[in-house]
Design an enzyme around this catalytic site. Structure first.
Site, PDB file in Angstrom:
ATOM      1  N   THR A 148       0.868  -1.144  -0.061  1.00 50.62           N
ATOM      2  CA  THR A 148       0.058  -0.016   0.070  1.00 50.62           C
ATOM      3  C   THR A 148       1.002   1.173   0.112  1.00 50.62           C
ATOM      4  O   THR A 148       1.454   1.706  -1.170  1.00 50.62           O
ATOM      5  CB  THR A 148      -1.005  -0.007   1.254  1.00 50.62           C
ATOM      6  N   LYS A 170       3.711  -6.922   4.195  1.00 48.49           N
ATOM      7  CA  LYS A 170       3.458  -5.589   3.963  1.00 48.49           C
ATOM      8  C   LYS A 170       3.118  -4.767   5.298  1.00 48.49           C
ATOM      9  O   LYS A 170       2.657  -5.504   6.115  1.00 48.49           O
ATOM     10  CB  LYS A 170       2.629  -5.205   2.707  1.00 48.49           C
ATOM     11  N   THR A 181       1.121  -8.215  12.696  1.00 45.03           N
ATOM     12  CA  THR A 181       1.347  -7.006  12.239  1.00 45.03           C
ATOM     13  C   THR A 181       1.054  -6.839  10.718  1.00 45.03           C
ATOM     14  O   THR A 181       1.560  -7.520  10.055  1.00 45.03           O
ATOM     15  CB  THR A 181       2.512  -6.125  12.382  1.00 45.03           C
ATOM     16  N   GLU A 261       6.221   4.647   7.290  1.00 44.98           N
ATOM     17  CA  GLU A 261       5.882   5.803   6.576  1.00 44.98           C
ATOM     18  C   GLU A 261       6.811   7.056   7.024  1.00 44.98           C
ATOM     19  O   GLU A 261       6.706   7.347   8.302  1.00 44.98           O
ATOM     20  CB  GLU A 261       4.443   5.848   7.000  1.00 44.98           C
ATOM     21  N   ASN A 381       0.079  10.829   6.013  1.00 50.30           N
ATOM     22  CA  ASN A 381      -1.207  10.429   6.589  1.00 50.30           C
ATOM     23  C   ASN A 381      -2.127  11.509   6.702  1.00 50.30           C
ATOM     24  O   ASN A 381      -3.420  11.285   7.190  1.00 50.30           O
ATOM     25  CB  ASN A 381      -0.684   9.881   7.881  1.00 50.30           C
ATOM     26  N   THR A 386      -7.793  11.405   0.759  1.00 49.79           N
ATOM     27  CA  THR A 386      -8.493  12.407  -0.144  1.00 49.79           C
ATOM     28  C   THR A 386      -7.757  12.581  -1.337  1.00 49.79           C
ATOM     29  O   THR A 386      -6.496  12.364  -1.502  1.00 49.79           O
ATOM     30  CB  THR A 386      -8.682  13.635   0.767  1.00 49.79           C
TER      31      THR A 386
END
Lengths: 386, 386
Positions: A148, A170, A181, A261, A381, A386
């Site tokens: 992702t 992932k 996880t 991230e 994040n 959006t």
């Protein structure tokens, strides 16, 4: 057999396709199939009380210790979709089973992506036959198809004495497992009972995925599945199996931490000097989740005061006057007071090692791996759905 | 009397100076003195086990319910400085007492700023006599002198029936009180026992500072002090006093939330439908601390799935299939499934109201105030000590 990943062990095939679930047009479905002769399976799941529909289906199907295939999609978590979500996850298992000529109860389903959008089932219905028709030595492609916000595919392999363990995973955010996880699939051609597989998987996750804490958030979809088929003809001892599974879990956990991230620092936190390991783990987690500490790491700032302020709130016994802190092996705080040169310790490298002794003299000890809190984490994040 | 702040009630004087503790050259010391005739006091402190030296001194001095003065410094927390820190905090109280001709045991000391640097006592020794010599109607100046990363001074006033309550506070980060938050000083010219003052202070903080959670981090220095002198000649009833103190605490908590580090959104989270208020509070706090939820708020992103994933980890009973979520009064999730139009809810304004019903049918309810997680928060906190 591929050199890495879930098709490294004998008797496992995989496939990946672009079904069109992700707007990006990247691959978004994968299938891993165990060709036997044995079908031992073990699975661990999120401890979040809000669980995605595929977790419900997979939990039920894995309960008897037998799985023959795992179907994955990325780009949509199929979480919080109510009865429709359950129906869709069940249909995924059914179509997959039909294509493979197996029982739907032997299929696991894993989804990852945005929570709360209904699955575009027309795309999945078209994708699954393509997956079933393309099964081969495609472990690496499957690893890419489950990504992702991951920036790299994550695979691992460990060779035992006459058998092989392969894995893909992932996960780079919403990562604060207490059991497993994100999505991980482990395959092995060792001959092993589902009980032994389960024991090895639990032992490995406890010290790998369970101690990786990127952002304190726990996913609704976390699933770790292990499949064993005995195709090597080798009956692995419990110890050998446990070691090989631990190695691939360690490898994947390292890759997840490195790709977290927005990561600019990989931070390893060890807490010791507590009465129990559990207290040390609690304190390490508390520090690893503290935003002020994480921001300081991002700034390469040896602000040890925030370390003390954070552990002071942990559910762990401590001697508030005898806490020591080391950054990259250098003392920055001794007996709860700054050490000479503490503000000059160099944290500019990508790896930071933090050690905290809570000063009770106890032998408790635990390590947690986390990352810094960066501008990129906020960016990724705040702009995800959006 | 000033119109606002700690010198609004009769019989309180204050002063502020630039002692040179802050590199910025901004005012960094303040003194608040109760001129009597009564000297009732109550104080609440951080529940962090790592407490700053001034907290230790002030806790001891406030234990008998009597305080006559509070000396403040910003720019240095005097936390984690070992025995030297304790000696320095004690010396601050002694110099202040000497200058005012009172007992050192009647002086409270409050420090705020970086943890782990020894106080520059030469500057404080020079500053305290200047404070004592400059005492007057200077509540507003005192409020400015206790600021750290605050961008505005925070004061409040509430008028009771014949008496006045004034207050000042500072605090914009490391804010996750479970008892008090950062530094607050409340003054009143009502005549009240220290027991009544303590009860009013505890009741007010429970629903104001205790439910303000900016970043999940709890300071080593949190102190809330209330002083009452009876100078109005009015003996306030317990109820009247409690109402007036609640009003100034609410006002200061609003100001703290609005000025929180890096804030672009003020987020009010109400959780209901739990068996007890405590469970609702736990769930609201869990959501308020979730970085993925906070990043979504920063992005004006109605990503309600993250709300469910976060509350799913809270220590609260819930019905996982019957959770409802409302953003700004609009349903985004009903029975744990997306509501029509959920992705289009407008969160672009500076205030976001989040309501979550955990679906057990219970009457538990709690509200927590928090903020988004922004680039500016990361910037402020990665560059603070360096």
């Amino acid at each position: 057999m591929s050199e890495t990943g879930v098709t490294a062990p004998k008797g496992f095939v995989a496939a990946a396709v672009t079904a069109g679930i992700k707007p990006s047009g990247n691959p978004d479905m994968a299938l891993v199939v165990n060709q036997g002769p044995e079908y031992s399976a073990a699975a661990l799941f999120t401890r979040n009380r809000i669980v995605a529909s595929p977790v419900k289906i997979t939990r039920a199907n894995a309960a008897n210790g037998v799985l023959k295939a795992v179907v994955f999609n990325s780009g949509n978590a199929n979480a919080c979709n109510g009865a429709q979500g359950d129906l869709d996850a069940r249909e995924e298992a059914e179509i997959t089973a039909q294509q493979l000529g197996i029982d739907p109860a032997d299929v696991a389903v894993c989804s990852t992506g945005l929570i709360g959008d209904v699955l575009p089932m027309d795309k999945l219905r078209a994708g699954i036959p393509l997956l079933a028709g393309g099964l081969a030595d495609h472990g690496p492609a499957a690893a890419r198809a489950i990504m992702t916000t991951d920036t790299v595919a994550k695979q691992a392999v460990a060779n035992g004495d006459g058998f092989t363990v392969g894995a893909m995973g992932k996960g780079v955010g919403m990562m604060a497992p207490s059991l497993a996880t994100m999505l991980v699939c482990i395959t092995t051609d060792a001959s092993v009972t589902s009980e032994d597989l389960d024991a090895a998987l639990r032992a490995a996750t406890r010290v790998t995925f369970d101690t990786l804490d990127i952002d304190g958030s726990t996913s609704t979809n976390d699933t770790v599945i292990a499949l064993a088929n005995g195709a090597s003809g080798v009956r692995a001892s419990s110890r050998e199996l446990a070691e090989a599974i631990l190695r691939v879990c360690e490898d994947l956990a390292d890759q997840m931490q490195a790709d977290a991230e927005g990561v600019t620092k990989r931070v390893t936190i060890t807490v010791e000097g507590t009465a129990t390991d559990e207290q040390a783990l609690n304190a390490a987690r508390t520090l690893g989740r503290d935003n002020l500490f994480k921001c300081a790491m991002f700034g390469s700032d040896p602000n040890w005061g925030r370390t003390l302020a954070a552990v002071g709130m942990a559910e762990a016994e401590m001697d508030p006057e005898r806490i020591s802190v080391y950054f990259n092996g250098q003392p920055v705080c001794i007996n709860s007071t700054g050490a000479p040169g503490a503000r000059e310790v160099d944290l500019s490298g990508p790896d930071v090692d933090v050690r905290v002794d809570l000063g009770t003299g106890g032998r408790g000890r635990a390590t947690v791996r986390t990352t810094d809190l960066s501008h990129a984490y906020v960016e990724i994040n705040s702009a995800y759905s959006t």
